[in-house]
Motif scaffolding. Structure first.
Motif, PDB file in Angstrom:
ATOM      1  N   ARG A   1      33.966   7.381  83.692  1.00  0.00           N
ATOM      2  CA  ARG A   1      34.050   6.497  84.857  1.00  0.00           C
ATOM      3  C   ARG A   1      34.462   7.250  86.112  1.00  0.00           C
ATOM      4  NH1 ARG A   1      34.530   3.539  80.415  1.00  0.00           N
ATOM      5  NH2 ARG A   1      34.313   1.249  80.415  1.00  0.00           N
ATOM      6  N   LEU A   2      35.149   8.366  85.927  1.00  0.00           N
ATOM      7  CA  LEU A   2      35.640   9.156  87.064  1.00  0.00           C
ATOM      8  C   LEU A   2      34.663  10.260  87.477  1.00  0.00           C
ATOM      9  CD1 LEU A   2      39.350   9.591  85.892  1.00  0.00           C
ATOM     10  CD2 LEU A   2      38.490   7.964  87.582  1.00  0.00           C
ATOM     11  N   GLY A   3      33.612  10.429  86.705  1.00  0.00           N
ATOM     12  CA  GLY A   3      32.645  11.475  87.020  1.00  0.00           C
ATOM     13  C   GLY A   3      33.024  12.839  86.501  1.00  0.00           C
ATOM     14  N   GLY A   4      33.912  12.892  85.510  1.00  0.00           N
ATOM     15  CA  GLY A   4      34.337  14.160  84.934  1.00  0.00           C
ATOM     16  C   GLY A   4      33.788  14.350  83.536  1.00  0.00           C
ATOM     17  N   ASP A   5      33.733  15.587  83.100  1.00  0.00           N
ATOM     18  CA  ASP A   5      33.249  15.925  81.755  1.00  0.00           C
ATOM     19  C   ASP A   5      34.076  17.090  81.213  1.00  0.00           C
ATOM     20  OD1 ASP A   5      31.783  16.059  79.431  1.00  0.00           O
ATOM     21  OD2 ASP A   5      30.136  17.194  80.319  1.00  0.00           O
ATOM     22  N   PRO A   6      35.303  16.821  80.807  1.00  0.00           N
ATOM     23  CA  PRO A   6      36.203  17.900  80.373  1.00  0.00           C
ATOM     24  C   PRO A   6      35.722  18.596  79.110  1.00  0.00           C
ATOM     25  CG  PRO A   6      37.142  15.752  79.880  1.00  0.00           C
ATOM     26  CD  PRO A   6      35.927  15.494  80.701  1.00  0.00           C
ATOM     27  N   ALA A   7      36.087  19.856  78.984  1.00  0.00           N
ATOM     28  CA  ALA A   7      35.713  20.626  77.790  1.00  0.00           C
ATOM     29  C   ALA A   7      36.492  20.159  76.574  1.00  0.00           C
ATOM     30  CB  ALA A   7      35.967  22.113  78.040  1.00  0.00           C
ATOM     31  N   ARG A   8      37.725  19.697  76.793  1.00  0.00           N
ATOM     32  CA  ARG A   8      38.592  19.327  75.669  1.00  0.00           C
ATOM     33  C   ARG A   8      39.319  18.029  75.978  1.00  0.00           C
ATOM     34  NH1 ARG A   8      44.445  21.761  74.296  1.00  0.00           N
ATOM     35  NH2 ARG A   8      44.714  20.936  72.184  1.00  0.00           N
ATOM     36  N   VAL A   9      39.314  17.102  75.019  1.00  0.00           N
ATOM     37  CA  VAL A   9      40.129  15.896  75.154  1.00  0.00           C
ATOM     38  C   VAL A   9      40.917  15.699  73.866  1.00  0.00           C
ATOM     39  CG1 VAL A   9      38.499  14.843  76.753  1.00  0.00           C
ATOM     40  CG2 VAL A   9      38.424  14.219  74.338  1.00  0.00           C
ATOM     41  N   VAL A  10      42.124  15.160  74.018  1.00  0.00           N
ATOM     42  CA  VAL A  10      43.065  14.993  72.905  1.00  0.00           C
ATOM     43  C   VAL A  10      43.590  13.564  72.926  1.00  0.00           C
ATOM     44  CG1 VAL A  10      45.263  15.769  71.925  1.00  0.00           C
ATOM     45  CG2 VAL A  10      43.752  17.423  73.052  1.00  0.00           C
ATOM     46  N   LEU A  11      43.714  12.950  71.757  1.00  0.00           N
ATOM     47  CA  LEU A  11      44.386  11.663  71.610  1.00  0.00           C
ATOM     48  C   LEU A  11      45.679  11.910  70.843  1.00  0.00           C
ATOM     49  CD1 LEU A  11      44.195   8.639  72.239  1.00  0.00           C
ATOM     50  CD2 LEU A  11      43.061   8.331  70.028  1.00  0.00           C
ATOM     51  N   GLU A  12      46.792  11.688  71.523  1.00  0.00           N
ATOM     52  CA  GLU A  12      48.121  12.041  71.015  1.00  0.00           C
ATOM     53  C   GLU A  12      48.623  11.015  70.001  1.00  0.00           C
ATOM     54  OE1 GLU A  12      51.772  14.443  71.210  1.00  0.00           O
ATOM     55  OE2 GLU A  12      49.621  14.745  71.439  1.00  0.00           O
ATOM     56  N   PRO A  13      49.461  11.403  69.046  1.00  0.00           N
ATOM     57  CA  PRO A  13      50.060  10.449  68.103  1.00  0.00           C
ATOM     58  C   PRO A  13      51.042   9.494  68.784  1.00  0.00           C
ATOM     59  CG  PRO A  13      50.206  12.701  67.286  1.00  0.00           C
ATOM     60  CD  PRO A  13      49.798  12.791  68.718  1.00  0.00           C
ATOM     61  N   VAL A  14      51.542   8.559  68.004  1.00  0.00           N
ATOM     62  CA  VAL A  14      52.538   7.590  68.454  1.00  0.00           C
ATOM     63  C   VAL A  14      53.819   8.307  68.878  1.00  0.00           C
ATOM     64  CG1 VAL A  14      54.029   5.705  67.668  1.00  0.00           C
ATOM     65  CG2 VAL A  14      51.630   5.782  66.949  1.00  0.00           C
ATOM     66  N   GLY A  15      54.450   7.812  69.931  1.00  0.00           N
ATOM     67  CA  GLY A  15      55.766   8.338  70.308  1.00  0.00           C
ATOM     68  C   GLY A  15      56.005   8.239  71.797  1.00  0.00           C
ATOM     69  N   GLY A  16      57.068   7.560  72.191  1.00  0.00           N
ATOM     70  CA  GLY A  16      57.402   7.422  73.601  1.00  0.00           C
ATOM     71  C   GLY A  16      57.837   8.708  74.258  1.00  0.00           C
ATOM     72  N   HIS A  17      58.136   9.736  73.460  1.00  0.00           N
ATOM     73  CA  HIS A  17      58.478  11.045  74.012  1.00  0.00           C
ATOM     74  C   HIS A  17      57.240  11.795  74.487  1.00  0.00           C
ATOM     75  CE1 HIS A  17      56.891  11.890  70.089  1.00  0.00           C
ATOM     76  NE2 HIS A  17      56.884  13.175  70.353  1.00  0.00           N
ATOM     77  N   SER A  18      56.051  11.312  74.094  1.00  0.00           N
ATOM     78  CA  SER A  18      54.813  12.070  74.272  1.00  0.00           C
ATOM     79  C   SER A  18      54.484  12.451  75.708  1.00  0.00           C
ATOM     80  CB  SER A  18      53.644  11.299  73.657  1.00  0.00           C
ATOM     81  OG  SER A  18      53.816  11.125  72.274  1.00  0.00           O
ATOM     82  N   PRO A  19      54.667  11.567  76.711  1.00  0.00           N
ATOM     83  CA  PRO A  19      54.320  11.995  78.067  1.00  0.00           C
ATOM     84  C   PRO A  19      55.025  13.276  78.501  1.00  0.00           C
ATOM     85  CG  PRO A  19      54.598   9.630  78.008  1.00  0.00           C
ATOM     86  CD  PRO A  19      55.049  10.140  76.666  1.00  0.00           C
ATOM     87  N   GLN A  20      56.344  13.362  78.267  1.00  0.00           N
ATOM     88  CA  GLN A  20      57.064  14.563  78.665  1.00  0.00           C
ATOM     89  C   GLN A  20      56.698  15.742  77.769  1.00  0.00           C
ATOM     90  OE1 GLN A  20      58.950  15.403  81.339  1.00  0.00           O
ATOM     91  NE2 GLN A  20      58.720  17.401  80.374  1.00  0.00           N
ATOM     92  N   LYS A  21      56.534  15.498  76.497  1.00  0.00           N
ATOM     93  CA  LYS A  21      56.103  16.549  75.574  1.00  0.00           C
ATOM     94  C   LYS A  21      54.762  17.121  75.998  1.00  0.00           C
ATOM     95  CE  LYS A  21      53.684  17.400  71.465  1.00  0.00           C
ATOM     96  NZ  LYS A  21      52.287  17.106  71.106  1.00  0.00           N
ATOM     97  N   LEU A  22      53.851  16.253  76.458  1.00  0.00           N
ATOM     98  CA  LEU A  22      52.521  16.698  76.856  1.00  0.00           C
ATOM     99  C   LEU A  22      52.528  17.445  78.179  1.00  0.00           C
ATOM    100  CD1 LEU A  22      50.283  13.702  75.767  1.00  0.00           C
ATOM    101  CD2 LEU A  22      50.439  15.965  74.707  1.00  0.00           C
ATOM    102  N   VAL A  23      53.429  17.095  79.090  1.00  0.00           N
ATOM    103  CA  VAL A  23      53.551  17.887  80.319  1.00  0.00           C
ATOM    104  C   VAL A  23      53.875  19.337  79.965  1.00  0.00           C
ATOM    105  CG1 VAL A  23      54.953  18.279  82.377  1.00  0.00           C
ATOM    106  CG2 VAL A  23      54.158  15.978  81.850  1.00  0.00           C
ATOM    107  N   ALA A  24      54.800  19.526  79.024  1.00  0.00           N
ATOM    108  CA  ALA A  24      55.148  20.880  78.588  1.00  0.00           C
ATOM    109  C   ALA A  24      53.965  21.551  77.887  1.00  0.00           C
ATOM    110  CB  ALA A  24      56.365  20.842  77.669  1.00  0.00           C
ATOM    111  N   GLU A  25      53.272  20.800  77.025  1.00  0.00           N
ATOM    112  CA  GLU A  25      52.128  21.372  76.316  1.00  0.00           C
ATOM    113  C   GLU A  25      51.019  21.746  77.292  1.00  0.00           C
ATOM    114  OE1 GLU A  25      48.883  20.222  72.819  1.00  0.00           O
ATOM    115  OE2 GLU A  25      50.717  19.040  73.016  1.00  0.00           O
ATOM    116  N   ALA A  26      50.754  20.872  78.254  1.00  0.00           N
ATOM    117  CA  ALA A  26      49.724  21.158  79.252  1.00  0.00           C
ATOM    118  C   ALA A  26      50.090  22.379  80.080  1.00  0.00           C
ATOM    119  CB  ALA A  26      49.535  19.943  80.160  1.00  0.00           C
ATOM    120  N   GLY A  27      51.357  22.458  80.472  1.00  0.00           N
ATOM    121  CA  GLY A  27      51.801  23.610  81.256  1.00  0.00           C
ATOM    122  C   GLY A  27      51.659  24.907  80.498  1.00  0.00           C
ATOM    123  N   ASN A  28      52.006  24.886  79.232  1.00  0.00           N
ATOM    124  CA  ASN A  28      51.860  26.092  78.417  1.00  0.00           C
ATOM    125  C   ASN A  28      50.392  26.493  78.273  1.00  0.00           C
ATOM    126  OD1 ASN A  28      54.555  26.871  77.738  1.00  0.00           O
ATOM    127  ND2 ASN A  28      54.695  25.083  76.413  1.00  0.00           N
TER     128      ASN A  28
END
Length: 509
Positions: free
Chosen positions: A88-115
Motif C-alpha cells: 500500500r505504501l509503494g515499497g518492496d522490501p527484500a526482507r520482512v519479519v513477523l515477530e512473536p508475541v511479547g510487549g517487549h518486542s518494539p524495543q527489542k526490535l529497535v535494537a535488532e534493527a540497529g544491529n
C-alpha cells in the motif's frame, strides 16, 4: 561529535488511533491501521515519502492479538502482514519479519534493527504494529462482517507466535488464560512481600495510575482520553467492576482499541542520501534485553530481578544515571510492571517527570504487542523538542517474562553494545522453587487472583504444600474460600488441595 556513517538513527515515527465514537469510524483492519501509522512515519521523516518507502529494505511487523495464538482470526487476515502494508505504501522490501508475541518486542526490535544496520545487513528499516481489537468487538454480533483475508506473494520470516513460552497446559488448566489473572498473581505476591492490606494496596495502585490518565486525556492518540481520579480508580462500581483480583476495570489494559504505530530507522549515510533533516535524528544511547525465569520457578513472584537488571544495564550502557533522564515511558498493562521499575530506579508515582508519555495502557490504550512502539514514538518526539536530553522506554512482555529497555536522545553517539551473556548467567543462577503439579494435602496460599469474568466466580491460587514447601497451582469454587479471596485477605490462609482429572482443587481448611 562525528560518528560512524553506519550509525543507526530513528528518523520517522507515526501513530494512528480510530475511536469507536468517531463520526468517521470505519472498523479498520490490522493492515489498514498499520498503513495509516506507517504513512505518518514516512511523512515525519521530512524527506520524500515515496522515496523513503521505496528505500525500506527490511520490515519488522508486530503480531496482533488475533494471530497471537492457535485460534484463527475471526474476520480474516493477511497471510503476509508486513508486505500487505508495504504494498500500500509503494515499497518492496527484500526482507520482512513477523515477530512473536511479547510487549517487549518494539524495543527489542529497535535494537535488532540497529544491529542489522551497523552490521551492513540493512540500510533502511521500518518497524510497524497495529491492533484492531475495537473492530473485532464492533463486528462480533453483526451479520454483515467484513472479510480482511488477503493473500500476497513474497518472502516472510514468520517467527511463530511462541505463546507457549509464557504459558503451558498446567498454567492454562489453572486459569492463567488471560493477562489480568496472570498479573493479579504478581501484584498480590508483591502485596504479600510488602505486608500491605487489600484496600491499602488498591489505593497505592490508584495513586500510581491516576497521573497517567491525565496524560492520556491530553493525548490526541488516546483511545480513552478521560482523566481519572484516585478515588474513581479505586472505588468499585458497576462501571468500574472487578475484572480479576486485585484489579477493577480502570486498572486493566484497554485492549479493545484500534491503534497503529510505526518507526523508521536508517543509517546516517542513508539519512543524508535521502535528505532527512538532521533535527529529525534520534539516537539510541543504551539498551538491554533480558528474560526472567519461568513463572512458577521464581523464588519471589512479587519481584522481577531480570527486569531490574535490564533497567540498570540500559542506563549503564548509555553512561548516565536515572537523574539524567528527562522522560519515562514505562509499560503499564497493570500496576506490577510499573511498581517494579519504580522500585528499581527510585521513582515515585508523583515524579514530576511522569511515568508515561502516552497515558498508559488502561487509558491511552493497550494495543497488544505494539504498545511500546507508541512509547518509542512519543519519546522520539519529546527528544526532538528537548535536544540533548534523555528518554527512557521500558517495555515488558509475557507474564513479566521479558524486559527491554531503550535510552534515547538527539545527542550524537556511536551505536551502543549490550552484552547479555554475563547478565543472563546471573539470572540463570538465581534460586528456583520446586513445583508439585499434582498436589494433595494441606497447603498455604502464597498468592492468588479471583476470576470474575467466568460464569462461576473462581479463585486462582499459587500455594505451598506444608509437607515439603513445594509450589503448586489450584483453582477453587468453594464458597467459603472464594468469599475470603474476594472479600477478605487470603494470603497465608490454610487450604486443602486435592488433585482432579483437570487440575488441582482447593477448599478452605
Amino acid at each position: 561529535m562525528a560518528v560512524d556513517p553506519r550509525t543507526p538513527v530513528i528518523v520517522g515515527v507515526g501513530q494512528f488511533t480510530e475511536r469507536i465514537d468517531d463520526p468517521d469510524y470505519r472498523g479498520m483492519s490490522a493492515v489498514d491501521l498499520a498503513t495509516a501509522a506507517a504513512r505518518a512515519a514516512l511523512a515525519d521523516t521530512g524527506a520524500d515519502e515515496a522515496q523513503v518507502a521505496q528505500s525500506v529494505d527490511t520490515v519488522f511487523g508486530l503480531r496482533q492479538f488475533e494471530i497471537s495464538g492457535p485460534m484463527p482470526a475471526r474476520l480474516g487476515k493477511s497471510n503476509n502482514y508486513p508486505r500487505s502494508v508495504m504494498k500500500r505504501l509503494g515499497g518492496d522490501p527484500a526482507r520482512v519479519v513477523l515477530e512473536p508475541v511479547g510487549g517487549h518486542s518494539p524495543q527489542k526490535l529497535v535494537a535488532e534493527a540497529g544491529n542489522a544496520i551497523v552490521g551492513g545487513d540493512a540500510d533502511v528499516v521500518m518497524i510497524m504494529g497495529s491492533e484492531p481489537g475495537s473492530t473485532a468487538k464492533y463486528f462480533a454480533d453483526k451479520d454483515d462482517k467484513p472479510d480482511f483475508t488477503e493473500n500476497i506473494d513474497g518472502q516472510l520470516e514468520d517467527r511463530g507466535h511462541q505463546i507457549f513460552s509464557y504459558i503451558d497446559d498446567y498454567t492454562v488448566q489453572h486459569g492463567l488464560t488471560g493477562a489480568p489473572a496472570q498479573y493479579g498473581l504478581l501484584d498480590n505476591a508483591r502485596r504479600a512481600r510488602l505486608r500491605l492490606g487489600v484496600e491499602e494496596y488498591r489505593h497505592q495502585m490508584a495513586e500510581l495510575f491516576s497521573p497517567m490518565s491525565k496524560v492520556a486525556a491530553r493525548n490526541p492518540f488516546s483511545s480513552s482520553p478521560v482523566e481519572r481520579s484516585v478515588e474513581e480508580i479505586e472505588t468499585i462500581t458497576d462501571e468500574n467492576r472487578m475484572i480479576c483480583d486485585p484489579y477493577p476495570r480502570l486498572l486493566v489494559a484497554r485492549d479493545t482499541v484500534n491503534q497503529g504505530a510505526a518507526t523508521v530507522l536508517m543509517s546516517i549515510d542513508s539519512a543524508r542520501r535521502l535528505g532527512v533533516p538532521e533535527d529529525k535524528w534520534v539516537y539510541l544511547h543504551g539498551y538491554a534485553n533480558l528474560i526472567e525465569q519461568a513463572l512458577l520457578d521464581r523464588a519471589d513472584l512479587g519481584a522481577g530481578p531480570a527486569s531490574v537488571l535490564a533497567a540498570h544495564e540500559g542506563l549503564r550502557v548509555a553512561g548516565i544515571g536515572v537523574d539524567d533522564i528527562a522522560t519515562f515511558d514505562l509499560y503499564s498493562c497493570f500496576p506490577f510492571p510499573v511498581f517494579l521499575i519504580c522500585e528499581a530506579l527510585g521513582l515515585s508515582a508523583d515524579d514530576p517527570r511522569g511515568l508515561t508519555l502516552t497515558g498508559g495502557l488502561p487509558y491511552f490504550g493497550g494495543p497488544g504487542n505494539s504498545y511500546s512502539l507508541h512509547g518509542i514514538a512519543e519519546t522520539a518526539v519529546q527528544m526532538r523538542s528537548k535536544p540533548g536530553q534523555f528518554g527512557f522506554v521500558g517495555a515488558n512482555g509475557g507474564i513479566m517474562s521479558k524486559y527491554s529497555v531503550g535510552i534515547y536522545s538527539t545527542r550524537p553517539t556511536e551505536w551502543p553494545t549490550f552484552c547479555s551473556t554475563e547478565l543472563a548467567k546471573q539470572v540463570a543462577a538465581l534460586p528456583t522453587v520446586p513445583v508439585t503439579k499434582t498436589a494433595d494435602g494441606v497447603g498455604t496460599i502464597e498468592t492468588y487472583s479471583v476470576r470474575y469474568d467466568w460464569p462461576v466466580r473462581t479463585g486462582i491460587i499459587v500455594g505451598r504444600l506444608n509437607a515439603d514447601g513445594s509450589r503448586f497451582m489450584a483453582t477453587s469454587e468453594d464458597v467459603d474460600l472464594v468469599s475470603l479471596m474476594s472479600e477478605g485477605d487470603p494470603l497465608g490462609a490454610k487450604i486443602v488441595v486435592t488433585p482432579m482429572e483437570n487440575g488441582n482443587r482447593a477448599v478452605l481448611r
